[in-house]
Motif scaffolding. Sequence first.
Motif, mmCIF file in Angstrom:
data_model
loop_
_atom_site.group_PDB
_atom_site.id
_atom_site.type_symbol
_atom_site.label_atom_id
_atom_site.label_comp_id
_atom_site.label_asym_id
_atom_site.label_seq_id
_atom_site.Cartn_x
_atom_site.Cartn_y
_atom_site.Cartn_z
ATOM 1 N N ASP A 37 40.221 50.022 50.811
ATOM 2 C CA ASP A 37 41.809 50.701 50.790
ATOM 3 C C ASP A 37 42.063 49.875 49.096
ATOM 4 O O ASP A 37 42.757 50.500 48.677
ATOM 5 C CB ASP A 37 42.271 48.930 51.309
ATOM 6 C CG ASP A 37 42.085 48.957 52.646
ATOM 7 O OD1 ASP A 37 41.292 49.430 52.752
ATOM 8 O OD2 ASP A 37 42.135 47.628 52.970
ATOM 9 N N ARG A 38 41.298 49.031 48.149
ATOM 10 C CA ARG A 38 41.582 48.682 47.261
ATOM 11 C C ARG A 38 41.475 50.502 46.280
ATOM 12 O O ARG A 38 42.385 50.958 45.386
ATOM 13 C CB ARG A 38 40.374 48.090 46.138
ATOM 14 C CG ARG A 38 40.965 46.991 45.258
ATOM 15 C CD ARG A 38 39.244 46.347 45.011
ATOM 16 N NE ARG A 38 39.047 45.973 43.991
ATOM 17 C CZ ARG A 38 38.175 45.389 43.488
ATOM 18 N NH1 ARG A 38 37.109 45.077 44.646
ATOM 19 N NH2 ARG A 38 37.874 44.794 41.715
ATOM 20 N N GLU A 50 35.870 41.860 56.333
ATOM 21 C CA GLU A 50 36.958 42.073 55.380
ATOM 22 C C GLU A 50 36.945 42.054 53.996
ATOM 23 O O GLU A 50 37.621 43.480 53.689
ATOM 24 C CB GLU A 50 38.133 41.201 55.841
ATOM 25 C CG GLU A 50 38.501 40.740 56.947
ATOM 26 C CD GLU A 50 39.196 39.881 57.780
ATOM 27 O OE1 GLU A 50 39.547 38.929 57.140
ATOM 28 O OE2 GLU A 50 39.118 39.585 58.899
ATOM 29 N N ILE A 51 36.027 41.322 53.943
ATOM 30 C CA ILE A 51 35.921 41.962 52.052
ATOM 31 C C ILE A 51 35.634 43.258 51.811
ATOM 32 O O ILE A 51 35.695 44.223 50.690
ATOM 33 C CB ILE A 51 35.172 40.899 51.188
ATOM 34 C CG1 ILE A 51 36.091 39.220 51.272
ATOM 35 C CG2 ILE A 51 34.894 41.420 49.906
ATOM 36 C CD1 ILE A 51 34.850 37.945 51.012
ATOM 37 N N SER A 59 29.407 41.125 49.295
ATOM 38 C CA SER A 59 30.790 41.004 49.580
ATOM 39 C C SER A 59 31.474 39.642 48.509
ATOM 40 O O SER A 59 32.136 40.088 48.058
ATOM 41 C CB SER A 59 30.899 40.571 51.412
ATOM 42 O OG SER A 59 31.169 42.196 51.904
ATOM 43 N N ARG A 103 38.411 45.922 52.322
ATOM 44 C CA ARG A 103 38.983 46.046 51.566
ATOM 45 C C ARG A 103 38.796 46.790 50.423
ATOM 46 O O ARG A 103 39.625 47.709 50.144
ATOM 47 C CB ARG A 103 39.176 44.503 51.331
ATOM 48 C CG ARG A 103 40.721 44.524 51.040
ATOM 49 C CD ARG A 103 40.848 42.671 50.761
ATOM 50 N NE ARG A 103 40.346 41.523 49.772
ATOM 51 C CZ ARG A 103 39.715 40.805 50.935
ATOM 52 N NH1 ARG A 103 40.212 40.255 52.090
ATOM 53 N NH2 ARG A 103 38.513 39.986 49.273
ATOM 54 N N GLN A 104 37.156 47.068 49.771
ATOM 55 C CA GLN A 104 36.642 47.286 48.426
ATOM 56 C C GLN A 104 37.623 48.875 49.028
ATOM 57 O O GLN A 104 37.601 49.562 48.377
ATOM 58 C CB GLN A 104 35.868 47.337 48.596
ATOM 59 C CG GLN A 104 34.929 45.987 48.492
ATOM 60 C CD GLN A 104 36.050 45.344 47.705
ATOM 61 O OE1 GLN A 104 36.965 45.734 46.561
ATOM 62 N NE2 GLN A 104 36.564 43.698 47.900
ATOM 63 N N GLU A 130 37.010 41.382 42.682
ATOM 64 C CA GLU A 130 37.844 41.680 42.456
ATOM 65 C C GLU A 130 39.270 40.628 42.267
ATOM 66 O O GLU A 130 40.127 40.649 41.236
ATOM 67 C CB GLU A 130 38.861 40.776 44.768
ATOM 68 C CG GLU A 130 38.846 41.955 45.432
ATOM 69 C CD GLU A 130 39.049 41.660 46.515
ATOM 70 O OE1 GLU A 130 38.724 42.305 47.641
ATOM 71 O OE2 GLU A 130 38.513 40.364 47.273
#
Length: 441
Positions: free
Chosen positions: A302-303, A295-296, A222, A299-300, A229
């Motif tokens: 979603d990215r 969470e990180i 992460s 999030r990838q 990001e």
Amino acid sequence: MTYPKHEIAIIGCGYLGAVLATVFAEQGNNVIGLDVDQGKVEKLNQGIAPFFEPEFDELIAAGISAGNLKFTTDPSAISTSDLVFICVGTPQLEGSSAADMRQIWSAIELIAPHLHSDALVVGRSTVPVGTAKEIETRLQKLTSTNSTIAWNPEFLREGFAVRDTRTPDRIVIGVQNSDDEQKLKSVYAPQLSKDIPLLVVDLATAELVKVSANAYLATKISFINAMSEIADKTGADVVALADAIGLDPRIGRKFLGAGVGFGGGCLPKDIRAFIHRAGELGLSSSLQFLKEVDEINLRQRDRVFSIAKDLLNGSVKGKRITVLGAAFKPDSDDVRDSPALDIAVRLNSEGANVVVHDPKALENAAKRFPVLTYEGDLEKALLNAELVLHLTEWMQYREIDPVSAKKLVRTPQMIDGRNMLNLEAYQAAGWKIVGLGRQPK
Ligand code: UGA
């Protein structure tokens, strides 16, 4: 070289237990594997691997034909075993971040009436700290034997399960007396003769070594994904960054692979169970950072979804998207918490026409997500794609020729969710290719 032979029982014959059983048998021990799944036991007894794992097919077949490796659903078969290894799963409890301990407790109840009077019960599953003591308390209530408990965490990686079991980086044993220590040293004599480090610790430390190792690995991934990001916003290149910081021996390059993040049956559920356990211990703030790690990681996914949408002019609806990879990592057919499938399902639910390819995991993926379309032939999978997502880094995908692949797709667009493809080669062949935190020149 000959080593002492032992009567060993393995409780739970998944990736961990079945491989451990076969490696112990290879080392000359008499091994009995106990599992509640009749179908799996039948396959194993025929020398057939119930999952894909490099080198395992040959090893299991050899163990069965040698005659010192057997699998059964009958718990009384463990009554002659001196060492009983608990290898059952501890998945995430539904609707909670805690570990689901039901398989552990039912295994203990199943074996308790059959334990031989001096058997050593050795925990190997990944568990919340304090479990070993709880097992001991329950065993004392259930049996009148002198059996004791030790903890011996495993660190094998799927895809390298046989290699990591034969020659692990280290052996950690949590013991309560020197007899138990000697028994475990004797079982691991073949490994210890190869100078594999042995650490003898207490039960709680042994339990914690495993979860903290996985928490550290997850944090490392992460960390680099957070850097990726930042790289995307600033025009930096996360792969070059990882190479540069990874050369510092205090940091190291391994597990700095930025991309769609970690999945599988271990890291995600282990960090959540660890956070949960810290809460029970009144130490939520100590592991607060792991929530951020989780969470990180998520999030990838979603990215990738939002990059896909951008590349397809704002909507994925009706678009033909090829997803390369279904397994959570290459060289495995395990699809548990696979980032690739998570993304594929999400695209599908937004109306995309998704086709998933994987060299080994399609059967498991289809069982888990029957709603998706699967294609075992890579060329057919790429045909008419308007976007290709590279989400599990099988070697086969790195060998794709961008020039020939371009002739198959409708629109040559690729998201490299594992930062493993050669951006320049794809660009030279006329592809639009986007990595995560990686800038095409
Ligand atoms: C992990 C640990 O690495 C093992 O040591 C441990 O024994 C095992 O969990 C377990 O608890 O049983 P595994 O889940 O097989 O092993 O897979 P890893 O190789 O750790 O990979 C986990 C995930 O992280 C994969 O989805 C992989 O793609 C991802 N990953 C790995 C990255 O996103 N970047 C990296 O740089 C490395």
